[in-house]
Design a protein around this motif. Sequence first.
Motif, short mmCIF file in Angstrom:
data_model
loop_
_atom_site.label_atom_id
_atom_site.label_comp_id
_atom_site.label_asym_id
_atom_site.label_seq_id
_atom_site.Cartn_x
_atom_site.Cartn_y
_atom_site.Cartn_z
N TRP A 259 -6.23 -6.19 4.26
CA TRP A 259 -5.54 -6.18 2.96
C TRP A 259 -6.52 -5.86 1.83
CZ3 TRP A 259 -4.77 -10.45 -0.85
CH2 TRP A 259 -3.76 -10.14 -1.79
N GLN A 260 -7.71 -6.48 1.87
CA GLN A 260 -8.69 -6.17 0.82
C GLN A 260 -9.10 -4.70 0.89
OE1 GLN A 260 -9.80 -7.84 -1.84
NE2 GLN A 260 -8.48 -9.59 -1.39
N GLY A 261 -9.20 -4.16 2.08
CA GLY A 261 -9.50 -2.73 2.21
C GLY A 261 -8.37 -1.88 1.66
N ALA A 262 -7.14 -2.28 1.93
CA ALA A 262 -5.98 -1.55 1.40
C ALA A 262 -5.97 -1.61 -0.13
CB ALA A 262 -4.68 -2.13 1.98
N LEU A 263 -6.36 -2.75 -0.68
CA LEU A 263 -6.40 -2.87 -2.15
C LEU A 263 -7.46 -1.95 -2.75
CD1 LEU A 263 -5.98 -6.74 -2.53
CD2 LEU A 263 -4.29 -4.96 -3.02
N LEU A 264 -8.58 -1.84 -2.08
CA LEU A 264 -9.63 -0.92 -2.54
C LEU A 264 -9.11 0.52 -2.54
CD1 LEU A 264 -12.77 -0.75 -3.18
CD2 LEU A 264 -12.98 -0.08 -0.79
N ARG A 265 -8.45 0.91 -1.44
CA ARG A 265 -7.91 2.27 -1.37
C ARG A 265 -6.78 2.48 -2.38
NH1 ARG A 265 -5.85 5.33 2.03
NH2 ARG A 265 -4.53 3.88 3.18
N MET A 266 -5.99 1.42 -2.62
CA MET A 266 -4.91 1.51 -3.61
C MET A 266 -5.47 1.88 -4.97
SD MET A 266 -2.65 -1.60 -5.19
CE MET A 266 -4.04 -2.11 -6.22
N LYS A 267 -6.59 1.24 -5.34
CA LYS A 267 -7.18 1.53 -6.65
C LYS A 267 -7.65 2.98 -6.73
CE LYS A 267 -9.95 -1.45 -8.50
NZ LYS A 267 -11.02 -2.44 -8.72
N ALA A 268 -8.20 3.49 -5.64
CA ALA A 268 -8.67 4.88 -5.63
C ALA A 268 -7.50 5.85 -5.68
CB ALA A 268 -9.53 5.14 -4.39
N ALA A 269 -6.42 5.51 -4.98
CA ALA A 269 -5.26 6.40 -4.92
C ALA A 269 -4.32 6.21 -6.11
CB ALA A 269 -4.50 6.15 -3.61
N ALA A 270 -4.41 5.05 -6.76
CA ALA A 270 -3.47 4.69 -7.83
C ALA A 270 -2.03 4.89 -7.37
CB ALA A 270 -3.75 5.49 -9.11
N GLY A 271 -1.79 4.48 -6.13
CA GLY A 271 -0.44 4.63 -5.58
C GLY A 271 -0.21 3.62 -4.47
N PRO A 272 1.02 3.58 -3.95
CA PRO A 272 1.41 2.53 -3.00
C PRO A 272 1.05 2.78 -1.54
CG PRO A 272 3.29 3.90 -3.50
CD PRO A 272 2.16 4.39 -4.38
N GLU A 273 0.66 4.01 -1.19
CA GLU A 273 0.49 4.34 0.23
C GLU A 273 -0.40 3.36 1.00
OE1 GLU A 273 -1.61 5.51 3.61
OE2 GLU A 273 -2.59 5.76 1.67
N PRO A 274 -1.58 2.96 0.48
CA PRO A 274 -2.41 2.03 1.27
C PRO A 274 -1.72 0.69 1.53
CG PRO A 274 -3.73 3.10 -0.42
CD PRO A 274 -2.30 3.43 -0.72
N LEU A 275 -1.00 0.17 0.54
CA LEU A 275 -0.32 -1.11 0.73
C LEU A 275 0.87 -0.95 1.68
CD1 LEU A 275 -0.39 -2.66 -2.85
CD2 LEU A 275 -2.03 -2.90 -0.98
N ASP A 276 1.59 0.15 1.56
CA ASP A 276 2.72 0.39 2.46
C ASP A 276 2.23 0.56 3.90
OD1 ASP A 276 4.39 0.17 0.28
OD2 ASP A 276 4.62 2.34 0.02
N ASN A 277 1.12 1.27 4.06
CA ASN A 277 0.53 1.44 5.39
C ASN A 277 0.09 0.09 5.96
OD1 ASN A 277 -2.35 2.09 6.95
ND2 ASN A 277 -0.64 3.39 7.52
N PHE A 278 -0.53 -0.73 5.12
CA PHE A 278 -0.94 -2.08 5.54
C PHE A 278 0.28 -2.87 6.02
CE2 PHE A 278 -0.91 -6.54 4.28
CZ PHE A 278 -1.97 -7.06 5.00
N GLN A 279 1.33 -2.87 5.21
CA GLN A 279 2.53 -3.64 5.53
C GLN A 279 3.13 -3.17 6.87
OE1 GLN A 279 2.95 -5.72 2.83
NE2 GLN A 279 4.55 -6.96 3.73
N THR A 280 3.17 -1.85 7.06
CA THR A 280 3.73 -1.30 8.30
C THR A 280 2.88 -1.69 9.51
OG1 THR A 280 4.72 0.56 7.13
CG2 THR A 280 4.34 0.84 9.49
N MET A 281 1.57 -1.49 9.39
CA MET A 281 0.69 -1.75 10.54
C MET A 281 0.64 -3.24 10.89
SD MET A 281 -0.15 1.17 11.59
CE MET A 281 -1.32 0.68 12.84
#
Length: 192
Positions: A163-185
């Motif tokens: 989750w912390q990794g997804a949050l880091l990527r979310m900030k770089a992407a400024a979008g939901p994809e990392p969090l949505d991917n986290f939730q799915t996986m």
Amino acid sequence: MAHTTREHILDVGGRLVHHKGYTATGLQEILSEAGVPKGSFYFYFKSKEDFGLALIDHYRTVLANQVGPILRDESLAPLERLDRFFLWFRDNFEREGFIKGCPLGNLTQEMGDVNPAFREKLHASLENLIKAVTLVLKQASERGELANGLEPEATARFIISAWQGALLRMKAAAGPEPLDNFQTMVFQVLLA
């Protein structure tokens, strides 16, 4: 009254630090935004570092008050509670445009390497989060809802790290994809 002023400084300062980072947020900026004189700040905090350490507790308390009831809601199955817990954060990050990240995660990245007092307190905060997730996973395991081979604490540690990794990527992407991917996986693969 004294408690209110201290909490007000932490609320206002916490928003500034969350947006700009601890180092980039100046004391004068906190005082101006909070509308308090320097003497009031030093009445409650010995230094900016003392304020920063108190801010970690403040963030922890605020987050625990907001999401603790989700994890403790026994009207829901444990894994559903956990799913809703992370979705609650996703909704909050969406309202912020997916840019600010986790205040504790941000402080860990900024201060963990350079200040042992911050590192120790932030480590304890993350351990508390892991304990909360572990408890929910143990409840799922007791109900036979956790896959064989998934040890609750190790699984909780993996989930929080992911989750912390997804949050880091979310900030770089400024979008939901990392969090949505986290939730799915996590919920459709790991815990399915």
